[in-house]
Design an enzyme around this catalytic site. Structure first.
Site, PDB file in Angstrom:
ATOM      1  N   ASP A   1      11.228 -57.524  91.616  1.00 38.98           N
ATOM      2  CA  ASP A   1      10.393 -58.408  90.784  1.00 38.98           C
ATOM      3  C   ASP A   1       9.128 -58.929  91.467  1.00 38.98           C
ATOM      4  OD1 ASP A   1      12.387 -58.086  88.918  1.00 38.98           O
ATOM      5  OD2 ASP A   1      13.366 -59.991  89.368  1.00 38.98           O
TER       6      ASP A   1
ATOM      7  N   THR B   1      13.776 -57.633  96.228  1.00 40.81           N
ATOM      8  CA  THR B   1      13.895 -57.618  94.767  1.00 40.81           C
ATOM      9  C   THR B   1      12.732 -56.823  94.207  1.00 40.81           C
ATOM     10  OG1 THR B   1      13.629 -58.940  92.736  1.00 40.81           O
ATOM     11  CG2 THR B   1      12.827 -59.947  94.751  1.00 40.81           C
TER      12      THR B   1
ATOM     13  N   ASP C   1       8.751 -61.681  92.933  1.00 36.82           N
ATOM     14  CA  ASP C   1       8.605 -63.033  92.386  1.00 36.82           C
ATOM     15  C   ASP C   1       8.898 -64.123  93.413  1.00 36.82           C
ATOM     16  OD1 ASP C   1      11.288 -62.507  92.606  1.00 36.82           O
ATOM     17  OD2 ASP C   1      11.828 -63.269  90.637  1.00 36.82           O
TER      18      ASP C   1
ATOM     19  N   GLY D   1      20.266 -58.572  92.128  1.00 37.45           N
ATOM     20  CA  GLY D   1      19.974 -57.198  91.689  1.00 37.45           C
ATOM     21  C   GLY D   1      19.626 -56.339  92.897  1.00 37.45           C
TER      22      GLY D   1
ATOM     23  N   ARG E   1      26.228 -61.116  91.681  1.00 42.65           N
ATOM     24  CA  ARG E   1      25.748 -62.493  91.506  1.00 42.65           C
ATOM     25  C   ARG E   1      27.013 -63.341  91.428  1.00 42.65           C
ATOM     26  NH1 ARG E   1      20.409 -60.922  89.997  1.00 42.65           N
ATOM     27  NH2 ARG E   1      20.360 -59.243  88.524  1.00 42.65           N
TER      28      ARG E   1
ATOM     29  N   ASP F   1      15.289 -64.684  94.463  1.00 42.11           N
ATOM     30  CA  ASP F   1      15.292 -66.148  94.483  1.00 42.11           C
ATOM     31  C   ASP F   1      16.686 -66.765  94.321  1.00 42.11           C
ATOM     32  OD1 ASP F   1      15.392 -65.346  91.869  1.00 42.11           O
ATOM     33  OD2 ASP F   1      13.942 -66.798  91.123  1.00 42.11           O
TER      34      ASP F   1
ATOM     35  N   ARG G   1      11.715 -59.989  85.286  1.00 40.10           N
ATOM     36  CA  ARG G   1      12.205 -61.322  84.903  1.00 40.10           C
ATOM     37  C   ARG G   1      11.036 -62.211  84.460  1.00 40.10           C
ATOM     38  NH1 ARG G   1      17.482 -63.131  86.139  1.00 40.10           N
ATOM     39  NH2 ARG G   1      17.813 -61.521  87.690  1.00 40.10           N
TER      40      ARG G   1
HETATM   41  O1  F6P Z   1      15.939 -59.247  89.537  1.00 37.98           O
HETATM   42  C1  F6P Z   1      15.937 -57.870  89.355  1.00 37.98           C
HETATM   43  C2  F6P Z   1      16.184 -57.540  87.902  1.00 37.98           C
HETATM   44  O2  F6P Z   1      16.225 -56.131  87.751  1.00 37.98           O
HETATM   45  C3  F6P Z   1      15.197 -58.149  86.901  1.00 37.98           C
HETATM   46  O3  F6P Z   1      13.985 -57.451  86.841  1.00 37.98           O
HETATM   47  C4  F6P Z   1      16.001 -58.099  85.617  1.00 37.98           C
HETATM   48  O4  F6P Z   1      15.550 -59.064  84.699  1.00 37.98           O
HETATM   49  C5  F6P Z   1      17.391 -58.401  86.103  1.00 37.98           C
HETATM   50  O5  F6P Z   1      17.430 -58.049  87.489  1.00 37.98           O
HETATM   51  C6  F6P Z   1      18.499 -57.680  85.396  1.00 37.98           C
HETATM   52  O6  F6P Z   1      19.694 -58.190  85.873  1.00 37.98           O
HETATM   53  P1  F6P Z   1      21.128 -57.548  85.678  1.00 37.98           P
HETATM   54  O7  F6P Z   1      21.317 -56.522  86.746  1.00 37.98           O
HETATM   55  O8  F6P Z   1      22.051 -58.701  85.848  1.00 37.98           O
HETATM   56  O9  F6P Z   1      21.147 -56.962  84.295  1.00 37.98           O
END
Ligand code: F6P
Length: 320
Positions: free
Chosen positions: A127, A125, A129, A11, A72, A103, A171
């Site tokens: 998050d 990120t 995390d 992300g 990803r 991560d 997350r």
């Molecule tokens: O890891 C960053 C994040 O925005 C999280 O907070 C969220 O759960 C996820 O990515 C959303 O992912 P995507 O962009 O695949 O919808």
């Protein structure tokens, strides 16, 4: 001329562009060429990379998102994909790769390092995390965005005497909710790290109302064990108080990086290049007590994450 590759993965996070700016500038100062890889690990596999120069980073330091794009990569999860990436890196004579992400990206980087490539990871990120570092780049801006949104919600909620559940990202980590909850004066903060007692949430809303506050704010982290819809229904059923729901979602990932995120991007982008210049093994860089740190990549990946529980305690104390 020495050559490195730079990619952003997972992300996107505000401050990724600042990191790109800093890595290119710092590398230039050391006499190292930077190949910008497009769309994260997919770009390594598909050999989508080009030499960066001053023009490629012009005006990006203050912009959200990532000019290198991100993703990803499913293909990079396969051994075939990773071997193709290594082949491309060797073909270009690249001595090390800088990976900016969370991560999932760090895990990908660790796999790449097992194939003999030096990889330096920078935590980017929203998050927050990643347990080995106090802060990840993007977190501060995301919390700022939540604060801004909640303050607008409070304007309208107080006019209507309404309570609101604000769902934030993160997350499996509660940090966005914890930092935002404390600093907006939320009645209640719900996070994945602590099992939720619905009766306690209802009780807090009733108590707030009894104290004369009819527009309570509940901050709910997306990973919490009760959904926003379920919680709203439950509060209504138990208290008769109608709550509105706001899911902030991707707005938290956008926007110009805050001063703190830019500062961390400057410190860590430069630290990563310095490590490569010194001929380091694969590693991760991070922030401890406001200073840049370096840590073995496997150790960084293996460090457990826990949100800031002390702030949750303070939040509880202040909402009484
Ligand atoms: O890891 C960053 C994040 O925005 C999280 O907070 C969220 O759960 C996820 O990515 C959303 O992912 P995507 O962009 O695949 O919808």
């Amino acid at each position: 001329m020495r050559k490195i590759a730079l990619l952003t993965s997972g992300g996107d996070a505000p401050g990724m562009n600042t990191v790109i700016h800093v890595v290119v500038r710092s590398s230039m100062a050391y006499g190292i060429d930077v190949m910008g890889v497009e769309r994260g690990f997919d770009g390594l596999i598909k050999d989508e990379m080009k030499l960066m120069n001053r023009a490629s980073i012009e005006g990006i330091m203050q912009r959200g998102g990532t000019v290198l794009k991100t993703g990803r990569s499913e293909e990079f999860r396969t051994e075939e994909g990773r071997l193709q990436a290594v082949k491309n890196l060797k073909l270009h004579g690249i001595e090390a790769v800088i990976v900016c992400g969370g991560d999932g990206s760090f895990n990908g980087a660790l796999e790449l390092s097992k194939l003999g490539i030096t990889v330096i990871c920078i935590p980017c990120t929203i998050d927050n995390d990643m347990g080995y570092t106090d802060y990840t780049i993007g977190f501060d801006t995301a919390v700022g965005t939540v604060l801004d949104a909640v303050s607008k919600i409070q304007d309208t909620a107080s006019s209507h005497d309404r309570s609101t559940i604000v769902e934030v990202m993160g997350r499996n980590c509660g940090d966005i909710a914890v930092y935002a909850g404390l600093t907006v004066g939320a009645e209640c903060v719900l996070i994945p790290e602590i099992p939720i007692k619905p009766e306690a949430v209802c009780q807090k809303i009733i108590e707030a109302k009894d104290r004369g506050k009819s527009h309570g704010i509940i901050i709910r982290a997306e990973g919490s064990d009760i959904s926003t819809d379920e919680l709203a229904d439950l509060v209504y059923a138990e208290t008769g108080i109608e709550v509105r729901k706001v899911v902030l979602a991707y707005v938290q990932r956008g926007g110009s990086p805050s001063m703190m995120d830019r500062l961390r991007a400057c410190l860590l982008g430069h630290e990563a290049v310095k490590l490569i210049n010194e001929g380091s093994e694969s590693a991760a860089v991070g922030i401890k007590d406001d200073h840049p740190i370096r840590i073995d990549l496997k150790e960084a990946v293996d460090t457990p994450t826990i949100c800031n529980l002390k702030l949750i305690e303070l939040s509880e104390h202040l909402s009484k």
